[in-house]
Design an enzyme around this catalytic site. Structure first.
Site, PDB file in Angstrom:
ATOM      1  N   LYS A 212       0.783  -1.077  -0.002  1.00 16.35           N
ATOM      2  CA  LYS A 212       0.077   0.040  -0.051  1.00 16.35           C
ATOM      3  C   LYS A 212       0.830   1.267   0.022  1.00 16.35           C
ATOM      4  CE  LYS A 212      -3.002   2.374   2.985  1.00 16.35           C
ATOM      5  NZ  LYS A 212      -3.762   2.186   4.327  1.00 16.35           N
ATOM      6  N   GLU A 218      10.903  -5.002   3.583  1.00 18.52           N
ATOM      7  CA  GLU A 218      10.747  -6.378   3.097  1.00 18.52           C
ATOM      8  C   GLU A 218      10.270  -6.545   1.882  1.00 18.52           C
ATOM      9  OE1 GLU A 218       9.605  -5.069   5.924  1.00 18.52           O
ATOM     10  OE2 GLU A 218      10.089  -6.435   7.500  1.00 18.52           O
ATOM     11  N   GLY A 269      -4.089  -1.737   5.736  1.00 16.02           N
ATOM     12  CA  GLY A 269      -3.559  -2.982   5.325  1.00 16.02           C
ATOM     13  C   GLY A 269      -4.239  -4.035   5.709  1.00 16.02           C
ATOM     14  N   ARG A 270      -4.535  -4.491   7.038  1.00 12.33           N
ATOM     15  CA  ARG A 270      -5.086  -5.564   7.516  1.00 12.33           C
ATOM     16  C   ARG A 270      -6.626  -5.621   7.062  1.00 12.33           C
ATOM     17  NH1 ARG A 270      -3.649  -1.930  10.980  1.00 12.33           N
ATOM     18  NH2 ARG A 270      -4.976  -0.781  12.442  1.00 12.33           N
ATOM     19  N   GLU A 356      -3.335  -5.770  15.845  1.00 15.30           N
ATOM     20  CA  GLU A 356      -2.886  -4.465  15.070  1.00 15.30           C
ATOM     21  C   GLU A 356      -3.746  -3.294  15.341  1.00 15.30           C
ATOM     22  OE1 GLU A 356       0.396  -4.100  11.958  1.00 15.30           O
ATOM     23  OE2 GLU A 356      -1.358  -3.835  10.972  1.00 15.30           O
ATOM     24  N   HIS A 387      -3.793 -31.954  20.188  1.00 16.79           N
ATOM     25  CA  HIS A 387      -2.645 -32.640  20.671  1.00 16.79           C
ATOM     26  C   HIS A 387      -1.571 -31.576  20.867  1.00 16.79           C
ATOM     27  CE1 HIS A 387      -4.899 -36.279  19.652  1.00 16.79           C
ATOM     28  NE2 HIS A 387      -5.414 -35.404  18.502  1.00 16.79           N
ATOM     29  N   LYS A 502      10.840  -0.656  13.136  1.00 16.14           N
ATOM     30  CA  LYS A 502      11.441  -0.429  11.633  1.00 16.14           C
ATOM     31  C   LYS A 502      12.663   0.542  11.612  1.00 16.14           C
ATOM     32  CE  LYS A 502       7.020  -0.788   9.421  1.00 16.14           C
ATOM     33  NZ  LYS A 502       6.215  -0.335   8.528  1.00 16.14           N
TER      34      LYS A 502
END
Ligand SMILES: O=P(O)(O)OC[C@H]1O[C@H](O)[C@H](O)[C@@H](O)[C@@H]1O
Length: 526
Positions: A212, A218, A269-270, A356, A387, A502
């Site tokens: 965005k 990254e 973003g999310r 977030e 488990h 960051k």
């Protein structure tokens, strides 16, 4: 106009402090439990249901939660949001992800642009592009069809789309609508990109660089990593790489991409799976019709979220019960437990969505709040989780509210009867058994084998995980998180908390370090 008031200043906050607690073990045992399972169920969009029989609520508590909803004007705030108010106060932005999947209220026009039309136009452009790729009209340098699509992105530009792709991959294969295999590169760990590149046929792959902001370290690093790999393979990157970004980002309007598709600053973003960010990879993988079906399911859930009666509004009810558990029962975590292997990455998506959005300590005006906010979210598909970490959930000292998700039918439909039941029946039997085991426990003279019970859960039940039900699930949780943010009077739509790390990482790379940062950098030989 709505009032933005801190939670602890509301009358219903005081009322919730004084309600009589419900003993889940007691109410879920015997006939009363059976009645609750029938009674405490709310229809969701796309034929699903939200069943909250095993939550620590009763009619009295629900009545106070309704008062809270009314007093905090939760549905009115939702209305403000979808009609284009500046809900994201931290960044002074509108919040319009719901508008990607349908019109909910008034036209939202910004700088002369009708936002619903803008989002729809991007979906239409992507649909045409995807259809052309599938039809072999857009091909690689050798004139051959693309077979694979790779999304390069991180955070919201990865988790939601990846979770949705995995959720529908087997459904699409079964329904003959898997057009292209999809893969995802997110981590700046070079092994992530290398492993994906080693697994695919690079010459027949399209790569979507999704960011965005167009500035995420990254993603830009991985885009360059892939570009380098393509060049080394003798492939022209500009024929294989697409961009998906906002129009104002450094990635926009760049002719090194075969094509570019856009979202804007009003989609967090999310929350971006419904925008071009999810549309691109999912339309290429499954075809635009499947993406449209996903959006239709999400829109149906957005519509039910308008309902003022909490007993008819599953995302609002889920949100309010969550607030009651967090602020008055002191439960700090929530586990998301889908009894569906296809939802393997859905908990990871919800983790970002919830933590977030609502991991905040100040209200929407920047003032400290005196109550706890968003819970810690984690989860894994059942029965695998049974488990692994369920031991703590059953007998540990910490009570963790549980969000189960289950479906009556499998996606692939291939099953076998072993010892009198199919695997799907075994899966569903397990989720039913777990809810009751957590709620009712079991007395045993041996303390080591004793189960206290009283551990609350709810379950979302659907017929099958398909594009519509998946869309409705996605929107259910987005709207739940939104309503909880409204109760806590926080801004659920910014994420300043991720910035500091960051900035410090950039300082390490620039060798501008001191104190502990210098020592850690030396230890890692950076
Ligand atoms: O899409 P991008 O601008 O590359 O952002 C990717 C992600 O990184 C940020 O640090 C935020 O934590 C996320 O909310 C965001 O989704």
């Amino acid at each position: 106009m709505v009032n933005w008031t801190n939670f602890d200043a509301l009358d219903s906050y005081q009322a919730l402090k004084n309600v009589d607690a419900v003993n889940v073990r007691e109410v879920m045992s015997g006939e009363s439990g059976a009645q609750r399972v029938k009674k405490y169920s709310v229809p969701m969009a796309e034929g699903m249901a939200y069943n909250y029989a095993a939550k620590a609520v009763d009619d009295d508590i629900l009545a106070v939660l309704q008062k809270l909803s009314d007093e905090a004007q939760l549905t009115e705030k939702y209305e403000e949001l979808y009609n284009g108010a500046v809900i994201n106060t931290g960044e002074k932005r509108l919040v319009l992800h719901q508008l990607c999947r349908g019109q909910l209220g008034k036209d939202v026009v910004v700088d002369g642009v009708n936002k619903r039309e803008f989002y729809q136009a991007q979906q239409d452009r992507i649909a045409k592009f995807a259809n052309d790729v599938h039809a072999g009209k857009i091909v690689n340098g050798k004139g051959e069809k693309f077979t694979t699509v790779v999304q390069i992105g991180i955070g919201g530009s990865d988790l939601g789309p990846r979770a949705l792709y995995l959720a529908l991959e087997n459904w699409a294969k079964t329904n003959h609508t898997l057009k292209m295999q999809a893969a995802f590169i997110s981590n700046v760990d070079p092994d992530d990109a290398s492993a994906v590149l080693n697994n695919i046929d690079v010459e027949h792959a399209l790569f979507i660089v999704v960011s965005k902001s167009g500035t995420t370290l990254e993603t830009l690093t991985n885009a360059a990593f892939v570009e380098d790999a393509l060049k080394k393979a003798g492939v022209d990157p500009s024929k294989h790489m697409l961009a998906c970004t906002s129009e104002t980002s450094p990635l926009a309007n760049n002719d090194k991409f075969l094509d570019s598709f856009y979202m804007d600053d009003y989609i967090g973003g999310r929350y971006s799976s419904s925008s071009a960010v999810g549309c691109c990879v999912l339309s290429l993988a499954f075809g635009p019709e499947v993406f449209a079906r996903l959006m239709a399911g999400a829109h149906a859930a957005d519509e039910t979220a308008k309902e003022k009666d909490i007993l008819k509004n599953p995302s609002l009810l889920d949100a309010l019960i969550g607030v009651y558990e967090r602020n008055f029962l002191d439960y700090a975590t929530t586990a998301v437990l889908p009894y569906s292997q296809a939802l393997s990455r859905f908990p990871a998506h919800l983790q970002q969505l919830d933590m977030e959005s609502n991991g905040k300590s100040v209200n929407r005006f920047g003032e400290k709040v005196n109550y706890v906010t968003g819970p810690i979210i984690f989860g894994e598909p059942g029965t695998n989780g049974q488990h692994s970490f369920y031991q703590l959930l059953h007998q540990g000292k910490t009570i963790v509210p549980l969000q189960f998700i289950g479906f009556k039918d499998s996606q692939i439909g291939n099953d076998v009867v072993i010892e009198g039941s199919t695997s799907q029946k075994k899966l569903d039997a397990n989720v039913a058994a777990q809810i009751v085991a957590f709620a009712c426990g079991k007395d045993d003279e041996n303390p080591n084998k004793n189960f206290d019970g009283g551990r609350p859960s709810s379950i979302i039940i659907g017929q099958q995980l398909n594009p519509e039900t998946l869309g409705a699930l996605l929107a259910h949780f987005e709207n739940k998180v939104m309503f909880q943010g409204f109760v806590w009077n926080i801004n659920s739509f910014d994420q300043e908390g991720v910035q500091l790390g960051k900035v410090l990482a950039k300082r390490v790379l620039a060798h501008d370090t001191d104190g502990a940062l210098a020592v850690y950098s030396d230890l890692l030989e950076i």
